[in-house]
Design a protein around this motif. Structure first.
Motif, PDB file in Angstrom:
ATOM      1  N   LEU A  36       0.902  -1.519   0.091  1.00  0.00           N
ATOM      2  CA  LEU A  36       0.115   0.288   0.435  1.00  0.00           C
ATOM      3  C   LEU A  36       0.985   0.833  -0.058  1.00  0.00           C
ATOM      4  CD1 LEU A  36      -2.717  -0.234   2.354  1.00  0.00           C
ATOM      5  CD2 LEU A  36      -2.887   0.476  -0.041  1.00  0.00           C
ATOM      6  N   LEU A  37       0.496   1.802  -0.854  1.00  0.00           N
ATOM      7  CA  LEU A  37       1.774   3.329  -1.071  1.00  0.00           C
ATOM      8  C   LEU A  37       0.243   4.498  -0.807  1.00  0.00           C
ATOM      9  CD1 LEU A  37       2.177   1.369  -3.337  1.00  0.00           C
ATOM     10  CD2 LEU A  37       3.933   2.743  -2.903  1.00  0.00           C
ATOM     11  N   TYR A  38       0.768   5.343  -0.311  1.00  0.00           N
ATOM     12  CA  TYR A  38      -0.587   6.500   0.209  1.00  0.00           C
ATOM     13  C   TYR A  38       0.050   7.921   0.506  1.00  0.00           C
ATOM     14  CZ  TYR A  38      -3.649   9.457   3.431  1.00  0.00           C
ATOM     15  OH  TYR A  38      -4.517  10.576   3.985  1.00  0.00           O
ATOM     16  N   THR A  39      -0.497   9.010   0.475  1.00  0.00           N
ATOM     17  CA  THR A  39      -0.116  10.620   0.243  1.00  0.00           C
ATOM     18  C   THR A  39      -0.616  11.096   1.737  1.00  0.00           C
ATOM     19  OG1 THR A  39      -1.901  11.486  -1.147  1.00  0.00           O
ATOM     20  CG2 THR A  39       0.097  10.422  -2.278  1.00  0.00           C
ATOM     21  N   SER A  40       0.538  11.388   2.108  1.00  0.00           N
ATOM     22  CA  SER A  40      -0.216  11.820   3.399  1.00  0.00           C
ATOM     23  C   SER A  40       0.046  13.299   3.703  1.00  0.00           C
ATOM     24  CB  SER A  40       0.482  11.556   4.838  1.00  0.00           C
ATOM     25  OG  SER A  40       0.344  11.971   5.461  1.00  0.00           O
ATOM     26  N   MET A  41       0.838  13.538   4.423  1.00  0.00           N
ATOM     27  CA  MET A  41       1.588  15.127   4.690  1.00  0.00           C
ATOM     28  C   MET A  41       2.043  15.372   6.255  1.00  0.00           C
ATOM     29  SD  MET A  41      -1.304  17.778   7.179  1.00  0.00           S
ATOM     30  CE  MET A  41      -0.202  18.026   8.064  1.00  0.00           C
ATOM     31  N   PRO A  42       3.378  16.039   6.008  1.00  0.00           N
ATOM     32  CA  PRO A  42       4.509  15.925   7.221  1.00  0.00           C
ATOM     33  C   PRO A  42       3.992  15.456   8.532  1.00  0.00           C
ATOM     34  CG  PRO A  42       5.562  17.830   4.869  1.00  0.00           C
ATOM     35  CD  PRO A  42       3.576  16.750   4.839  1.00  0.00           C
ATOM     36  N   PHE A  44      -7.001  19.555   9.328  1.00  0.00           N
ATOM     37  CA  PHE A  44      -7.231  18.260   8.977  1.00  0.00           C
ATOM     38  C   PHE A  44      -6.241  17.016   9.068  1.00  0.00           C
ATOM     39  CE2 PHE A  44      -6.256  20.866   4.916  1.00  0.00           C
ATOM     40  CZ  PHE A  44      -4.516  19.938   4.650  1.00  0.00           C
ATOM     41  N   ALA A  45      -4.770  17.230   9.913  1.00  0.00           N
ATOM     42  CA  ALA A  45      -4.537  16.758  10.100  1.00  0.00           C
ATOM     43  C   ALA A  45      -4.826  15.044  10.380  1.00  0.00           C
ATOM     44  CB  ALA A  45      -3.286  17.018  10.917  1.00  0.00           C
ATOM     45  N   GLY A  46      -5.487  14.672  11.022  1.00  0.00           N
ATOM     46  CA  GLY A  46      -6.245  14.045  12.158  1.00  0.00           C
ATOM     47  C   GLY A  46      -6.498  13.015  10.844  1.00  0.00           C
ATOM     48  N   ASP A  47      -7.328  13.311   9.695  1.00  0.00           N
ATOM     49  CA  ASP A  47      -7.653  12.063   8.625  1.00  0.00           C
ATOM     50  C   ASP A  47      -6.096  12.048   7.874  1.00  0.00           C
ATOM     51  OD1 ASP A  47      -9.749  12.935   8.360  1.00  0.00           O
ATOM     52  OD2 ASP A  47      -9.458  15.088   6.939  1.00  0.00           O
ATOM     53  N   HIS A  48      -5.177  12.815   7.989  1.00  0.00           N
ATOM     54  CA  HIS A  48      -4.293  11.823   7.271  1.00  0.00           C
ATOM     55  C   HIS A  48      -3.440  10.866   8.336  1.00  0.00           C
ATOM     56  CE1 HIS A  48      -4.163  13.705   3.518  1.00  0.00           C
ATOM     57  NE2 HIS A  48      -3.420  14.723   4.143  1.00  0.00           N
ATOM     58  N   ILE A 105       4.718   5.560   2.352  1.00  0.00           N
ATOM     59  CA  ILE A 105       3.918   6.487   3.003  1.00  0.00           C
ATOM     60  C   ILE A 105       4.828   7.825   2.472  1.00  0.00           C
ATOM     61  CG2 ILE A 105       3.212   8.265   4.815  1.00  0.00           C
ATOM     62  CD1 ILE A 105       2.626   5.540   6.716  1.00  0.00           C
ATOM     63  N   PHE A 106       4.477   8.440   1.512  1.00  0.00           N
ATOM     64  CA  PHE A 106       4.434   9.730   0.783  1.00  0.00           C
ATOM     65  C   PHE A 106       3.367  11.062   1.899  1.00  0.00           C
ATOM     66  CE2 PHE A 106       3.926   6.849  -2.687  1.00  0.00           C
ATOM     67  CZ  PHE A 106       5.797   6.723  -3.013  1.00  0.00           C
ATOM     68  N   ARG A 107       4.579  11.356   2.323  1.00  0.00           N
ATOM     69  CA  ARG A 107       4.238  12.856   3.355  1.00  0.00           C
ATOM     70  C   ARG A 107       4.600  13.865   2.491  1.00  0.00           C
ATOM     71  NH1 ARG A 107       5.471  12.026   9.824  1.00  0.00           N
ATOM     72  NH2 ARG A 107       4.267  10.468  10.067  1.00  0.00           N
ATOM     73  N   ASN A 108       4.009  14.546   1.782  1.00  0.00           N
ATOM     74  CA  ASN A 108       3.828  15.661   0.880  1.00  0.00           C
ATOM     75  C   ASN A 108       3.789  16.787   1.397  1.00  0.00           C
ATOM     76  OD1 ASN A 108       4.034  13.623  -0.945  1.00  0.00           O
ATOM     77  ND2 ASN A 108       1.701  14.537  -2.692  1.00  0.00           N
ATOM     78  N   GLY A 109       4.863  17.123   1.465  1.00  0.00           N
ATOM     79  CA  GLY A 109       4.853  18.945   1.802  1.00  0.00           C
ATOM     80  C   GLY A 109       3.886  20.028   1.001  1.00  0.00           C
ATOM     81  N   TRP A 110       3.510  21.170   0.753  1.00  0.00           N
ATOM     82  CA  TRP A 110       2.573  22.175   0.094  1.00  0.00           C
ATOM     83  C   TRP A 110       3.817  22.368  -0.670  1.00  0.00           C
ATOM     84  CZ3 TRP A 110       0.371  20.182   3.679  1.00  0.00           C
ATOM     85  CH2 TRP A 110       0.269  20.762   5.252  1.00  0.00           C
ATOM     86  N   TYR A 111       2.132  22.005  -2.249  1.00  0.00           N
ATOM     87  CA  TYR A 111       2.911  22.306  -3.733  1.00  0.00           C
ATOM     88  C   TYR A 111       2.576  24.007  -4.122  1.00  0.00           C
ATOM     89  CZ  TYR A 111       0.071  18.277  -4.535  1.00  0.00           C
ATOM     90  OH  TYR A 111      -0.555  16.887  -4.590  1.00  0.00           O
ATOM     91  N   GLN A 112       3.867  24.103  -4.716  1.00  0.00           N
ATOM     92  CA  GLN A 112       4.323  25.472  -4.923  1.00  0.00           C
ATOM     93  C   GLN A 112       2.846  25.951  -5.312  1.00  0.00           C
ATOM     94  OE1 GLN A 112       7.478  24.562  -7.936  1.00  0.00           O
ATOM     95  NE2 GLN A 112       8.964  24.918  -6.075  1.00  0.00           N
TER      96      GLN A 112
END
Length: 297
Positions: A108-114, A124-128, A144-151
């Protein structure tokens, strides 16, 4: 035998980007890629290239189980269904993890946040965090990819700020290393195509962390327009965002980003994008120069 790779949310910008990198950079046979979406007709272009397109609704466990059938590696791209009162998004993600378990998915792979832990100011951090915990509890090996903020997120604030000459924020001296969505897509595609069975967590960021004042100075250099940063308390900023016509719940989410930046919880800079994709991520200056016309009007 080539593994079958599945990408949820394939009609979104990140999902499409991942699939194009799988096809064009990693040369994955299109028949070994499954793209899922609520509206399959929107992926006719991918279907024409030979990608398997399946309907999947995160609110329908049966549709997810059916969509995930035969997939070896599944990338769950976090949904956009933010509902802070009901926790809808976390429930959707938990349903997807359970469906992957039932379908016999191997990775499993997932896009999370730092730094999504419960102390995060991001509303919404609790969702991740909850999704990460569900994935770990499933026993399925994960990435798990903890994606930072997009440009690209800067399009939400900068055009108006540049037009008025004033950028209202509550981020203080906090730093943030924005990264290009395309760079994140390249890194995630590489992780999906890698065949790795090891459980790992990557935090994806741009190459340098900047304060709001530093970003404003860069914007002024690139556009030739003066941009003053005005620091406000969170509540005053929330009222200003609401006055601009943003609903209160989403206004509070937006301001929670600044609170998160101020707290230092998104100041990290990592080499994960380059490690995964083999290429250096785009700098913030390069992004601003490439989008000068769109930003400055």
């Amino acid at each position: 035998m080539t593994e079958t790779l599945l990408v949820t949310g394939a009609s979104g910008q990140l999902g499409r980007g991942v699939i194009h990198y799988l096809l064009d950079a990693h040369k994955i046979p299109p028949g070994q890629i499954i793209a899922t979406t609520r509206n399959p007709e929107g992926l006719a272009d991918l279907a024409a290239r030979g990608v398997v397109v399946r309907a999947a609704d995160f609110s329908d466990a049966a549709s997810l189980e059916s969509a995930f059938k035969g997939a070896d590696r599944v990338l769950i791209i976090s949904t956009g269904d933010l509902d802070l009162k009901t926790g809808k998004r976390l429930k959707q993600h938990e349903t997807a993890v359970a469906a992957a378990k039932k379908a016999g998915v191997a990775h499993l792979l997932y896009t999370s946040m730092p730094n999504p832990e419960p102390v995060s100011p991001v509303l919404f951090a609790g969702d991740h965090y909850g999704t990460e915990q569900a994935i770990k509890a499933s026993g399925i090996p994960y990435t798990i990819f903890r994606n930072g903020w997009y440009q690209e997120n800067l399009f939400m604030a900068l055009p108006h700020a540049i037009a008025s000459g004033q950028w209202y924020t509550s981020a203080g001296d906090g730093r943030i290393a924005h990264a290009a969505r395309d760079d994140m897509a390249a890194a995630i595609a590489a992780g999906l195509a890698s065949g790795s069975s090891e459980s790992k967590t990557y935090t994806l960021t741009g190459p340098q962390a900047h304060t709001t004042a530093e970003i404003a100075a860069l914007v002024s250099e690139v556009t030739g327009k003066k941009l003053d940063v005005i620091q406000l308390p969170d509540e005053a900023l929330t009222e200003g965002v609401k006055a601009a016509g943003v609903p209160e719940e989403f206004a509070r989410v937006i301001v929670s980003f600044d609170a998160n930046t101020r707290s230092g919880r998104i100041a990290m800079v990592t080499d994960a994008i380059e490690t995964l994709s083999g290429r250096k991520p785009q700098t913030l200056r390069a992004f601003l120069e490439a989008n000068k016309a769109a930003l400055a009007g």
